[in-house]
Design a protein around this motif. Structure first.
Motif, PDB file in Angstrom:
ATOM      1  N   LEU A 196       4.097   3.311 -13.490  1.00  0.00           N
ATOM      2  CA  LEU A 196       3.564   3.334 -14.841  1.00  0.00           C
ATOM      3  C   LEU A 196       2.396   4.304 -14.888  1.00  0.00           C
ATOM      4  CD1 LEU A 196       1.221   0.300 -15.418  1.00  0.00           C
ATOM      5  CD2 LEU A 196       2.563   0.477 -13.313  1.00  0.00           C
ATOM      6  N   GLU A 197       2.089   4.780 -16.094  1.00  0.00           N
ATOM      7  CA  GLU A 197       0.995   5.724 -16.298  1.00  0.00           C
ATOM      8  C   GLU A 197       0.039   5.161 -17.348  1.00  0.00           C
ATOM      9  OE1 GLU A 197       2.808  10.083 -15.841  1.00  0.00           O
ATOM     10  OE2 GLU A 197       3.979   8.830 -17.230  1.00  0.00           O
ATOM     11  N   PHE A 198      -1.277   5.358 -17.121  1.00  0.00           N
ATOM     12  CA  PHE A 198      -2.270   4.849 -18.061  1.00  0.00           C
ATOM     13  C   PHE A 198      -3.584   5.606 -17.861  1.00  0.00           C
ATOM     14  CE2 PHE A 198      -1.864   2.258 -14.267  1.00  0.00           C
ATOM     15  CZ  PHE A 198      -3.151   2.280 -13.726  1.00  0.00           C
ATOM     16  N   GLU A 199      -4.185   6.011 -18.955  1.00  0.00           N
ATOM     17  CA  GLU A 199      -5.510   6.641 -18.956  1.00  0.00           C
ATOM     18  C   GLU A 199      -5.648   7.769 -17.930  1.00  0.00           C
ATOM     19  OE1 GLU A 199      -8.909   4.084 -19.256  1.00  0.00           O
ATOM     20  OE2 GLU A 199      -7.777   2.478 -20.221  1.00  0.00           O
ATOM     21  N   GLY A 200      -4.591   8.561 -17.775  1.00  0.00           N
ATOM     22  CA  GLY A 200      -4.633   9.679 -16.843  1.00  0.00           C
ATOM     23  C   GLY A 200      -4.408   9.296 -15.393  1.00  0.00           C
ATOM     24  N   PHE A 201      -3.950   8.090 -15.150  1.00  0.00           N
ATOM     25  CA  PHE A 201      -3.657   7.606 -13.808  1.00  0.00           C
ATOM     26  C   PHE A 201      -2.182   7.250 -13.685  1.00  0.00           C
ATOM     27  CE2 PHE A 201      -8.169   7.128 -14.036  1.00  0.00           C
ATOM     28  CZ  PHE A 201      -8.637   7.179 -12.729  1.00  0.00           C
ATOM     29  N   THR A 202      -1.712   7.222 -12.440  1.00  0.00           N
ATOM     30  CA  THR A 202      -0.350   6.789 -12.134  1.00  0.00           C
ATOM     31  C   THR A 202      -0.431   5.659 -11.117  1.00  0.00           C
ATOM     32  OG1 THR A 202       0.572   8.992 -12.492  1.00  0.00           O
ATOM     33  CG2 THR A 202       1.889   7.467 -11.173  1.00  0.00           C
ATOM     34  N   CYS A 203       0.390   4.642 -11.314  1.00  0.00           N
ATOM     35  CA  CYS A 203       0.511   3.551 -10.351  1.00  0.00           C
ATOM     36  C   CYS A 203       1.986   3.382 -10.014  1.00  0.00           C
ATOM     37  CB  CYS A 203      -0.050   2.255 -10.913  1.00  0.00           C
ATOM     38  SG  CYS A 203       0.163   0.807  -9.825  1.00  0.00           S
ATOM     39  N   ALA A 204       2.293   3.332  -8.728  1.00  0.00           N
ATOM     40  CA  ALA A 204       3.651   3.050  -8.286  1.00  0.00           C
ATOM     41  C   ALA A 204       3.604   1.899  -7.293  1.00  0.00           C
ATOM     42  CB  ALA A 204       4.291   4.269  -7.642  1.00  0.00           C
ATOM     43  N   TYR A 205       4.622   1.064  -7.332  1.00  0.00           N
ATOM     44  CA  TYR A 205       4.703  -0.028  -6.360  1.00  0.00           C
ATOM     45  C   TYR A 205       6.149  -0.152  -5.879  1.00  0.00           C
ATOM     46  CZ  TYR A 205       5.769  -2.489 -10.788  1.00  0.00           C
ATOM     47  OH  TYR A 205       6.268  -2.843 -12.013  1.00  0.00           O
ATOM     48  N   ALA A 206       6.282  -0.481  -4.612  1.00  0.00           N
ATOM     49  CA  ALA A 206       7.581  -0.467  -3.958  1.00  0.00           C
ATOM     50  C   ALA A 206       7.858  -1.806  -3.274  1.00  0.00           C
ATOM     51  CB  ALA A 206       7.633   0.661  -2.913  1.00  0.00           C
ATOM     52  N   LEU A 207       9.097  -2.279  -3.423  1.00  0.00           N
ATOM     53  CA  LEU A 207       9.553  -3.486  -2.752  1.00  0.00           C
ATOM     54  C   LEU A 207      10.745  -3.136  -1.874  1.00  0.00           C
ATOM     55  CD1 LEU A 207       8.236  -4.553  -5.523  1.00  0.00           C
ATOM     56  CD2 LEU A 207       9.562  -6.626  -5.101  1.00  0.00           C
ATOM     57  N   VAL A 208      10.683  -3.589  -0.629  1.00  0.00           N
ATOM     58  CA  VAL A 208      11.785  -3.325   0.275  1.00  0.00           C
ATOM     59  C   VAL A 208      13.039  -4.013  -0.242  1.00  0.00           C
ATOM     60  CG1 VAL A 208      11.327  -5.280   1.823  1.00  0.00           C
ATOM     61  CG2 VAL A 208      12.439  -3.210   2.710  1.00  0.00           C
ATOM     62  N   SER A 209      14.170  -3.329  -0.191  1.00  0.00           N
ATOM     63  CA  SER A 209      15.400  -3.899  -0.752  1.00  0.00           C
ATOM     64  C   SER A 209      16.475  -4.127   0.320  1.00  0.00           C
ATOM     65  CB  SER A 209      15.948  -2.991  -1.851  1.00  0.00           C
ATOM     66  OG  SER A 209      16.233  -1.688  -1.358  1.00  0.00           O
ATOM     67  N   ASN A 210      16.134  -3.848   1.591  1.00  0.00           N
ATOM     68  CA  ASN A 210      17.115  -4.177   2.640  1.00  0.00           C
ATOM     69  C   ASN A 210      16.387  -4.630   3.893  1.00  0.00           C
ATOM     70  OD1 ASN A 210      16.003  -1.716   3.467  1.00  0.00           O
ATOM     71  ND2 ASN A 210      17.954  -0.909   4.204  1.00  0.00           N
TER      72      ASN A 210
END
Length: 210
Positions: A196-210
């Protein structure tokens, strides 16, 4: 209390984002640190880092944890004393945590021009040459960086190369999700990545799927 955003990813995974606009003293209220963490924060020279450190403890408190519930392994990866996984990030005046019953990683980065200069160090930049608009290119590269940083934090092997060992599958800015893979030694792990993006920032989050 500037809890900026709460994202319920699924029944057992939650992202909490804090916008830091308080003083260190305000952030320290009702937070009890371990002796080790107290010494660590006292030795921080940057007020920004001190505030980020305490804002993480505020987020943990919201999630039902204390500083005593957090420890780090030899690779610097944070762990909780129960069966859940945690990942931590901060950038300028934002901080965030993700807690899940699956291995996870999270990263926040400010969208900045300088990513154009370093992109070749973490991704095959030729994949993005078709993006003529600099703003769109900065946004996309920042998402790629955040995704790779999230996987790196989850995988937690210091020798892993962003360029050689972590691959982010193609996505459009509007997708708000992608997949990514870490291939290292005999291991290969696939992750689901949301951003997601907000106020000039980016946040990414990852969950292992295997």
């Amino acid at each position: 209390m500037p809890l900026y955003k709460t994202i319920t990813v699924n029944a057992s995974t939650k992202v909490l984002i804090w916008k830091i606009d308080e003083s260190f003293e305000e952030l320290s209220e009702n937070i009890i640190l371990t002796d080790k963490c107290k010494s660590r924060v006292e030795n921080m020279k940057s007020e920004v880092h001190r505030c980020a450190f305490m804002s993480i403890r505020k987020l943990m408190a919201i999630a039902g944890y204390t500083d005593q519930d957090l420890y780090y392994d030899e690779n610097g990866k944070p762990h909780l004393t129960d069966s859940n996984y945690i990942s931590i990030t901060h950038s300028f005046n934002f901080s965030a945590i993700i807690i899940s019953d699956k291995d996870v990683g999270i990263d926040i980065e400010k969208q900045r021009q300088k990513i154009l200069r370093i992109a070749h160090k973490f991704t095959p930049i030729e994949e993005y040459r078709t993006i003529a608009n600099d703003d769109a290119l900065i946004r996309k590269l920042t998402i790629v960086w955040c995704a790779k940083e999230s996987l790196y934090k989850s995988f937690a092997e210091k020798s892993v190369s962003f360029l050689q060992n972590i691959n982010v599958d193609e996505f459009d800015l509007e997708d708000l999700k992608t997949t990514a893979t870490v291939t290292y030694a005999e291991k290969r792990l696939t992750y689901k990545v949301d951003y997601l993006e907000f106020e000039g920032f980016t946040c990414a989050y990852a969950l292992v799927s295997n």
